[in-house]
Design a protein around this motif. Structure first.
Motif, mmCIF file in Angstrom:
data_model
loop_
_atom_site.group_PDB
_atom_site.id
_atom_site.type_symbol
_atom_site.label_atom_id
_atom_site.label_comp_id
_atom_site.label_asym_id
_atom_site.label_seq_id
_atom_site.Cartn_x
_atom_site.Cartn_y
_atom_site.Cartn_z
ATOM 1 N N TRP A 112 0.779 -1.307 0.077
ATOM 2 C CA TRP A 112 -0.034 0.016 0.046
ATOM 3 C C TRP A 112 1.088 1.291 -0.146
ATOM 4 O O TRP A 112 0.465 2.098 -0.836
ATOM 5 N N THR A 113 1.871 1.259 0.836
ATOM 6 C CA THR A 113 2.870 2.447 0.749
ATOM 7 C C THR A 113 3.455 2.660 -0.466
ATOM 8 O O THR A 113 3.657 3.583 -1.085
ATOM 9 N N GLY A 114 3.838 1.359 -1.394
ATOM 10 C CA GLY A 114 4.553 1.644 -2.551
ATOM 11 C C GLY A 114 3.561 2.226 -3.286
ATOM 12 O O GLY A 114 3.757 2.874 -4.392
ATOM 13 N N ARG A 115 2.363 1.735 -3.543
ATOM 14 C CA ARG A 115 1.246 2.312 -4.388
ATOM 15 C C ARG A 115 0.969 3.658 -4.185
ATOM 16 O O ARG A 115 0.935 4.567 -5.105
ATOM 17 N N ASN A 116 0.990 4.109 -2.912
ATOM 18 C CA ASN A 116 1.014 5.364 -2.891
ATOM 19 C C ASN A 116 2.052 6.314 -3.139
ATOM 20 O O ASN A 116 1.700 7.540 -3.778
ATOM 21 N N CYS A 117 3.226 5.820 -3.012
ATOM 22 C CA CYS A 117 4.281 6.656 -3.409
ATOM 23 C C CYS A 117 4.361 6.453 -5.053
ATOM 24 O O CYS A 117 4.904 7.808 -5.508
ATOM 25 N N ALA A 118 4.002 5.546 -5.446
ATOM 26 C CA ALA A 118 3.806 5.583 -7.040
ATOM 27 C C ALA A 118 3.104 6.584 -7.543
ATOM 28 O O ALA A 118 3.427 7.376 -8.652
ATOM 29 N N GLN A 119 2.111 6.811 -7.126
ATOM 30 C CA GLN A 119 0.834 7.616 -7.499
ATOM 31 C C GLN A 119 1.407 9.049 -7.058
ATOM 32 O O GLN A 119 1.158 9.956 -7.849
ATOM 33 N N ALA A 155 10.449 10.677 -18.242
ATOM 34 C CA ALA A 155 11.577 9.766 -18.207
ATOM 35 C C ALA A 155 11.901 9.396 -16.711
ATOM 36 O O ALA A 155 12.199 8.312 -16.556
ATOM 37 N N ILE A 156 11.777 10.389 -15.862
ATOM 38 C CA ILE A 156 11.908 10.079 -14.487
ATOM 39 C C ILE A 156 11.079 9.024 -13.926
ATOM 40 O O ILE A 156 11.523 8.071 -13.305
ATOM 41 N N LEU A 157 9.810 8.916 -14.563
ATOM 42 C CA LEU A 157 8.756 7.673 -13.963
ATOM 43 C C LEU A 157 9.499 6.451 -14.589
ATOM 44 O O LEU A 157 9.444 5.513 -13.847
ATOM 45 N N TYR A 158 9.723 6.278 -15.766
ATOM 46 C CA TYR A 158 10.415 5.097 -16.417
ATOM 47 C C TYR A 158 11.377 4.678 -15.558
ATOM 48 O O TYR A 158 11.685 3.703 -15.336
ATOM 49 N N ALA A 159 12.554 6.004 -15.424
ATOM 50 C CA ALA A 159 13.833 5.494 -14.637
ATOM 51 C C ALA A 159 13.572 4.837 -13.284
ATOM 52 O O ALA A 159 14.041 3.827 -12.774
ATOM 53 N N ASP A 172 11.534 12.211 -2.660
ATOM 54 C CA ASP A 172 11.130 11.847 -1.556
ATOM 55 C C ASP A 172 10.347 10.618 -1.671
ATOM 56 O O ASP A 172 10.539 9.503 -0.851
ATOM 57 N N ALA A 173 9.434 10.518 -2.522
ATOM 58 C CA ALA A 173 8.433 9.391 -2.692
ATOM 59 C C ALA A 173 9.083 8.236 -3.338
ATOM 60 O O ALA A 173 9.103 6.884 -2.717
ATOM 61 N N TYR A 174 9.998 8.560 -4.228
ATOM 62 C CA TYR A 174 10.891 7.545 -4.867
ATOM 63 C C TYR A 174 11.977 6.908 -3.786
ATOM 64 O O TYR A 174 12.116 5.674 -3.712
ATOM 65 N N GLY A 175 12.387 7.817 -2.901
ATOM 66 C CA GLY A 175 13.188 7.067 -1.683
ATOM 67 C C GLY A 175 12.401 6.333 -0.872
ATOM 68 O O GLY A 175 13.056 5.300 -0.566
ATOM 69 N N LYS A 176 11.395 6.629 -0.467
ATOM 70 C CA LYS A 176 10.472 5.452 0.362
ATOM 71 C C LYS A 176 10.245 4.240 -0.527
ATOM 72 O O LYS A 176 10.299 3.020 0.118
ATOM 73 N N MET A 177 9.959 4.093 -1.841
ATOM 74 C CA MET A 177 9.879 3.103 -2.806
ATOM 75 C C MET A 177 11.050 2.372 -2.671
ATOM 76 O O MET A 177 11.316 1.077 -2.616
ATOM 77 N N GLU A 178 12.382 2.907 -2.615
ATOM 78 C CA GLU A 178 13.669 2.319 -2.535
ATOM 79 C C GLU A 178 13.910 1.733 -1.311
ATOM 80 O O GLU A 178 14.346 0.571 -1.154
ATOM 81 N N THR A 179 13.428 2.194 -0.261
ATOM 82 C CA THR A 179 13.463 1.585 1.194
ATOM 83 C C THR A 179 12.901 0.412 0.986
ATOM 84 O O THR A 179 13.284 -0.660 1.681
ATOM 85 N N ILE A 180 11.517 0.385 0.339
ATOM 86 C CA ILE A 180 10.714 -0.887 0.597
ATOM 87 C C ILE A 180 11.537 -1.818 -0.049
ATOM 88 O O ILE A 180 11.518 -3.086 0.120
ATOM 89 N N ARG A 181 11.956 -1.439 -1.422
ATOM 90 C CA ARG A 181 12.919 -2.427 -2.345
ATOM 91 C C ARG A 181 13.936 -2.812 -1.641
ATOM 92 O O ARG A 181 14.176 -4.209 -1.845
ATOM 93 N N SER A 182 14.885 -2.369 -0.970
ATOM 94 C CA SER A 182 16.040 -2.727 -0.527
ATOM 95 C C SER A 182 15.983 -3.056 1.001
ATOM 96 O O SER A 182 17.211 -3.583 1.472
ATOM 97 N N THR A 183 14.869 -3.161 1.635
ATOM 98 C CA THR A 183 14.584 -3.612 2.861
ATOM 99 C C THR A 183 13.767 -4.583 3.302
ATOM 100 O O THR A 183 12.513 -4.735 3.342
ATOM 101 N N PRO A 184 14.249 -6.076 2.937
ATOM 102 C CA PRO A 184 13.166 -7.004 2.935
ATOM 103 C C PRO A 184 12.810 -7.464 4.296
ATOM 104 O O PRO A 184 13.275 -7.017 5.407
ATOM 105 N N ILE A 185 11.804 -8.383 4.784
ATOM 106 C CA ILE A 185 11.483 -8.753 5.989
ATOM 107 C C ILE A 185 12.860 -9.262 6.572
ATOM 108 O O ILE A 185 13.478 -10.385 5.650
ATOM 109 N N PRO A 186 13.204 -9.176 7.811
ATOM 110 C CA PRO A 186 14.394 -9.922 8.511
ATOM 111 C C PRO A 186 14.265 -11.294 8.240
ATOM 112 O O PRO A 186 13.289 -12.068 8.588
#
Length: 354
Positions: A96-103, A150-154, A240-254
């Motif tokens: 849900w956080t990732g979807r909100n950040c994408a929007q 292009a930022i969105l594609y990147a 900032d929204a991209y950074g939050k999505m990066e956090t989700i992507r790079s921080t898996p469940i322990p």
């Protein structure tokens, strides 16, 4: 008013790609593919069912005393339930956080594009008699709008760990020869040099180009001070929204939680045959299989939602979000070009940039 699913489908209506394109023809209870997680759980369900069959056979035909008290099941089920609830809540919160950040990224691109196009009229705010846009200014504005898209594609490709400038794929040309092509290479400046091999992500690099345009627009008199500041805030919000999505992507469940959850699931479904063999006999096999299907299915859903930026059916529709935003912005660009190049609108047609 007819529902969206009842209206004729067209390829260019708003949000055409981010929404479901057709109504479901089969009830979801009958679906075993396209979004189902059966492929993730078929192996453990089969193994536990076979193990149960072995326990029933040994209890009935060999030893006769493998049964355990049924009271052991409620004690273990409480622990299993709590762990699965935590896992799924955590995974869906990431989705849900990732979807909100994408929007939020798409919304920032919409706002920036709208402000850039409305302000780039060729008339300084304090001088209505100034001339129109020069060719250089037109090219600069169109370039920065393409960079915004292009930022969105990147962002989408970086979240999928698809690097290079730009990401490429095999595509046949008119002669049937497969060549490397990109879905957004035409949006990037032709002289762009990437620094991904030095650790600089393409979204951040492109945001510098947008920031430079805001500064040039201020110097040209297109933006006053507070407006330029607000545009910078929009750009910061996008990053900032991209950074939050990066956090989700790079921080898996322990991994400690994942290991213990797998072990608890295996323990519970491994003990269950011993607790049901005396009361149900061979019926214990489908019962244990059903319990394993339920519990491992819930765990499999958490696995799917943990990283929501990929290509799975249950992932966020990043491709659709980006494509819908690109279409919206490019329509505005075409209308803007009619206004600044054609001296207004076409006969019988109102323009949004008059």
């Amino acid at each position: 008013m007819p529902q969206l699913s009842d209206t004729p489908r067209r390829p260019t209506y708003p949000l055409a790609h981010a929404t479901r394109l057709k109504p479901r023809r089969w009830p979801l209870v009958l679906r075993f593919y396209k979004g189902a997680i059966h492929n993730l759980i078929i192996l453990p369900v089969t193994l536990h069912s076979l193990f149960t069959a072995l326990i029933v056979y040994l209890d009935r035909h060999v030893t006769g005393n493998l049964g355990l008290p049924a009271s052991i099941v409620p004690s273990l089920s409480i622990v299993v339930g709590l762990m699965l609830v935590f896992r799924n809540q955590t995974s869906y919160d990431r989705f849900w956080t990732g979807r909100n950040c994408a929007q939020q990224c798409a919304t920032c691109v919409r706002n920036l594009a709208r402000s850039f196009l409305v302000s780039a009229t060729g008339k300084e705010q304090w001088d209505e008699d100034s001339g129109g846009l020069s060719e250089k200014e037109k090219a600069d504005t169109e370039k920065v709008i393409k960079v915004l898209i292009a930022i969105l594609y990147a962002i989408k490709h970086n979240l999928r760990a698809e690097y290079n400038i730009p990401p490429t794929s095999f595509s046949p040309d008119e002669n049937g020869i497969h060549t490397f092509r990109s879905e957004y290479d035409a949006l990037l400046p032709p002289d762009l040099v990437g620094f991904e091999d030095q650790g600089l992500g393409l979204p951040l690099q492109l945001s510098v180009i947008v920031e430079g345009y805001i500064r040039r627009g201020f110097n040209r008199g297109w933006f006053h001070g507070p407006q330029a500041s607000q545009l910078t805030v929009q750009l910061n919000t996008l990053v900032d929204a991209y950074g939050k999505m990066e956090t989700i992507r790079s921080t898996p469940i322990p991994v400690a939680h994942l290991i213990h959850q797998k072990q608890v699931l295996a323990l519970f479904t491994g003990v269950l045959p011993f607790a049901t063999v005396d009361d149900f006999g061979w019926w214990a096999v489908p019962i244990v299989g059903l319990v394993a299907f339920t519990l491992y299915g819930i765990e499999g859903i958490g696995v799917q939602l943990e990283d929501p930026f990929g290509y799975d059916k249950n992932d966020i529709k990043m491709d659709g979000i980006v494509e819908d935003t690109r279409r919206e912005v490019m329509v505005m660009v075409e209308e803007w070009k009619l206004a600044v190049e054609g001296g207004g609108t076409q006969p019988g047609r109102g323009g949004m940039f008059e």
